[in-house]
Design a protein around this motif. Sequence first.
Motif, PDB file in Angstrom:
ATOM      1  N   TYR A 233       0.802  -1.217   0.000  1.00  0.00           N
ATOM      2  CA  TYR A 233       0.000   0.000   0.000  1.00  0.00           C
ATOM      3  C   TYR A 233       0.840   1.274   0.000  1.00  0.00           C
ATOM      4  O   TYR A 233       0.415   2.307  -0.532  1.00  0.00           O
ATOM      5  N   GLU A 234       2.020   1.209   0.581  1.00  0.00           N
ATOM      6  CA  GLU A 234       2.883   2.395   0.580  1.00  0.00           C
ATOM      7  C   GLU A 234       3.283   2.780  -0.845  1.00  0.00           C
ATOM      8  O   GLU A 234       3.207   3.952  -1.235  1.00  0.00           O
ATOM      9  N   LYS A 235       3.699   1.779  -1.619  1.00  0.00           N
ATOM     10  CA  LYS A 235       4.074   2.053  -3.011  1.00  0.00           C
ATOM     11  C   LYS A 235       2.846   2.417  -3.844  1.00  0.00           C
ATOM     12  O   LYS A 235       2.928   3.253  -4.750  1.00  0.00           O
ATOM     13  N   ALA A 236       1.715   1.793  -3.542  1.00  0.00           N
ATOM     14  CA  ALA A 236       0.483   2.127  -4.259  1.00  0.00           C
ATOM     15  C   ALA A 236       0.139   3.602  -4.046  1.00  0.00           C
ATOM     16  O   ALA A 236      -0.204   4.322  -4.999  1.00  0.00           O
ATOM     17  N   TYR A 237       0.241   4.058  -2.803  1.00  0.00           N
ATOM     18  CA  TYR A 237      -0.055   5.452  -2.486  1.00  0.00           C
ATOM     19  C   TYR A 237       0.861   6.392  -3.259  1.00  0.00           C
ATOM     20  O   TYR A 237       0.424   7.406  -3.825  1.00  0.00           O
ATOM     21  N   GLU A 238       2.140   6.047  -3.303  1.00  0.00           N
ATOM     22  CA  GLU A 238       3.118   6.866  -4.029  1.00  0.00           C
ATOM     23  C   GLU A 238       2.757   6.952  -5.509  1.00  0.00           C
ATOM     24  O   GLU A 238       2.833   8.030  -6.117  1.00  0.00           O
ATOM     25  N   MET A 239       2.361   5.826  -6.116  1.00  0.00           N
ATOM     26  CA  MET A 239       2.059   5.818  -7.542  1.00  0.00           C
ATOM     27  C   MET A 239       0.736   6.507  -7.859  1.00  0.00           C
ATOM     28  O   MET A 239       0.611   7.167  -8.886  1.00  0.00           O
ATOM     29  N   TYR A 240      -0.262   6.357  -6.985  1.00  0.00           N
ATOM     30  CA  TYR A 240      -1.511   7.107  -7.196  1.00  0.00           C
ATOM     31  C   TYR A 240      -1.220   8.603  -7.210  1.00  0.00           C
ATOM     32  O   TYR A 240      -1.724   9.347  -8.056  1.00  0.00           O
ATOM     33  N   GLN A 256     -11.146   4.823  -8.401  1.00  0.00           N
ATOM     34  CA  GLN A 256     -10.296   3.824  -7.743  1.00  0.00           C
ATOM     35  C   GLN A 256      -9.365   4.476  -6.719  1.00  0.00           C
ATOM     36  O   GLN A 256      -9.124   3.920  -5.638  1.00  0.00           O
ATOM     37  N   TYR A 257      -8.860   5.651  -7.055  1.00  0.00           N
ATOM     38  CA  TYR A 257      -7.984   6.395  -6.142  1.00  0.00           C
ATOM     39  C   TYR A 257      -8.743   6.746  -4.860  1.00  0.00           C
ATOM     40  O   TYR A 257      -8.242   6.570  -3.736  1.00  0.00           O
ATOM     41  N   ALA A 258      -9.974   7.233  -5.018  1.00  0.00           N
ATOM     42  CA  ALA A 258     -10.774   7.617  -3.849  1.00  0.00           C
ATOM     43  C   ALA A 258     -11.031   6.415  -2.951  1.00  0.00           C
ATOM     44  O   ALA A 258     -10.917   6.504  -1.711  1.00  0.00           O
ATOM     45  N   ARG A 259     -11.379   5.295  -3.548  1.00  0.00           N
ATOM     46  CA  ARG A 259     -11.650   4.094  -2.740  1.00  0.00           C
ATOM     47  C   ARG A 259     -10.385   3.646  -1.994  1.00  0.00           C
ATOM     48  O   ARG A 259     -10.460   3.208  -0.842  1.00  0.00           O
ATOM     49  N   PHE A 260      -9.250   3.749  -2.676  1.00  0.00           N
ATOM     50  CA  PHE A 260      -7.991   3.384  -2.026  1.00  0.00           C
ATOM     51  C   PHE A 260      -7.730   4.286  -0.810  1.00  0.00           C
ATOM     52  O   PHE A 260      -7.385   3.805   0.276  1.00  0.00           O
ATOM     53  N   LEU A 261      -7.906   5.580  -0.992  1.00  0.00           N
ATOM     54  CA  LEU A 261      -7.643   6.519   0.096  1.00  0.00           C
ATOM     55  C   LEU A 261      -8.585   6.272   1.276  1.00  0.00           C
ATOM     56  O   LEU A 261      -8.169   6.353   2.444  1.00  0.00           O
ATOM     57  N   LEU A 262      -9.826   5.978   0.986  1.00  0.00           N
ATOM     58  CA  LEU A 262     -10.772   5.706   2.074  1.00  0.00           C
ATOM     59  C   LEU A 262     -10.370   4.437   2.827  1.00  0.00           C
ATOM     60  O   LEU A 262     -10.445   4.393   4.063  1.00  0.00           O
ATOM     61  N   GLU A 263      -9.931   3.420   2.090  1.00  0.00           N
ATOM     62  CA  GLU A 263      -9.478   2.181   2.733  1.00  0.00           C
ATOM     63  C   GLU A 263      -8.273   2.436   3.629  1.00  0.00           C
ATOM     64  O   GLU A 263      -8.095   1.795   4.669  1.00  0.00           O
ATOM     65  N   GLU A 264      -7.439   3.402   3.223  1.00  0.00           N
ATOM     66  CA  GLU A 264      -6.244   3.739   3.987  1.00  0.00           C
ATOM     67  C   GLU A 264      -6.518   4.749   5.102  1.00  0.00           C
ATOM     68  O   GLU A 264      -5.598   5.174   5.805  1.00  0.00           O
ATOM     69  N   GLY A 265      -7.779   5.156   5.229  1.00  0.00           N
ATOM     70  CA  GLY A 265      -8.138   6.094   6.291  1.00  0.00           C
ATOM     71  C   GLY A 265      -7.768   7.533   6.005  1.00  0.00           C
ATOM     72  O   GLY A 265      -7.771   8.371   6.918  1.00  0.00           O
ATOM     73  N   LYS A 266      -7.454   7.854   4.764  1.00  0.00           N
ATOM     74  CA  LYS A 266      -7.054   9.220   4.399  1.00  0.00           C
ATOM     75  C   LYS A 266      -8.302   9.956   3.889  1.00  0.00           C
ATOM     76  O   LYS A 266      -8.437  10.247   2.695  1.00  0.00           O
TER      77      LYS A 266
END
Length: 298
Positions: A233-240, A256-266
Amino acid sequence: MREAATLAPHEPVIQLAEAELLLESGRYSEAVRIYEKLHEATEEIAGVRLSSRLAEAYSAGAAYEEAIPFYEALLDKEANPEELFGLGLAYYQTARYSEAVTRLEQLLEMDPDYFSAYMLAGQSYAQQNEDAKALELFTKGIERDEFDKELQLAAGKSALKLQIPQQAEEHLKEALVLDPEYIDALVTLASVYENQEKDEALIDLLTFSEVDQLEIPLLHAFLAYAYERTEDYEKAYEMYFKAYDGMNEDAAFLDQYARFLLEEGKRDEALSIIQQLVRIAPHEEEWTAYIAQSEEEG
């Protein structure tokens, strides 16, 4: 040349020499004017066929419609590989694809090692949605010249359209072996891996290609998706984050970016992305409701 033309302005050989010089220097319309004038009086001067020069000059200046009658007249007398290719190209550029194929296949029967004819014939078939025939021509060309990266790419794309992903992958890989910086092949192969969710292959491909230095947002997005699916997830965040500036008008990416951020609590970052998504896709009810709820919660 100017001095000679001044001394003997009506001498056909001198006029021909001037036209040849203009043609070589890329001043095609000026060359055509002289060739046309000479052609009115004769077909050949000093061993130079004026019809051939007119066909060449018109084609070089992208006046393909004007070139066609001259090519046809020449080939009615004698088939010549260069002129067959020239006519095939002129037909292709004027969207007369079936006629292009006829002339290019005639050329390949005459000279199977005329490599550029395989590409143009295949492209002519592809323009007619005859993808199997296009792939056959590209493959035949590769059999003659396996080091042609453009034929490898064309074959790969045709194989994809025919839903033969394994063959497509082989051709695209070969194109990248021939030229590791061949961006079109890289993006196409990455798209294949992304569609199949072959995450390890995708990560290997793009890491080896040093995608960070290429600054291609779509490839950053592909890496983000692959890292997310493999739970890095760290690398995923960097690439998004890297992909965002170039992909901020792509609703599917933003979703997809929004869903990822919500899953990460951001949640704050996610809200910013969702607001951008709703600006370009106002009918996304899920996200408009999310924004309304966020505003209510203060």
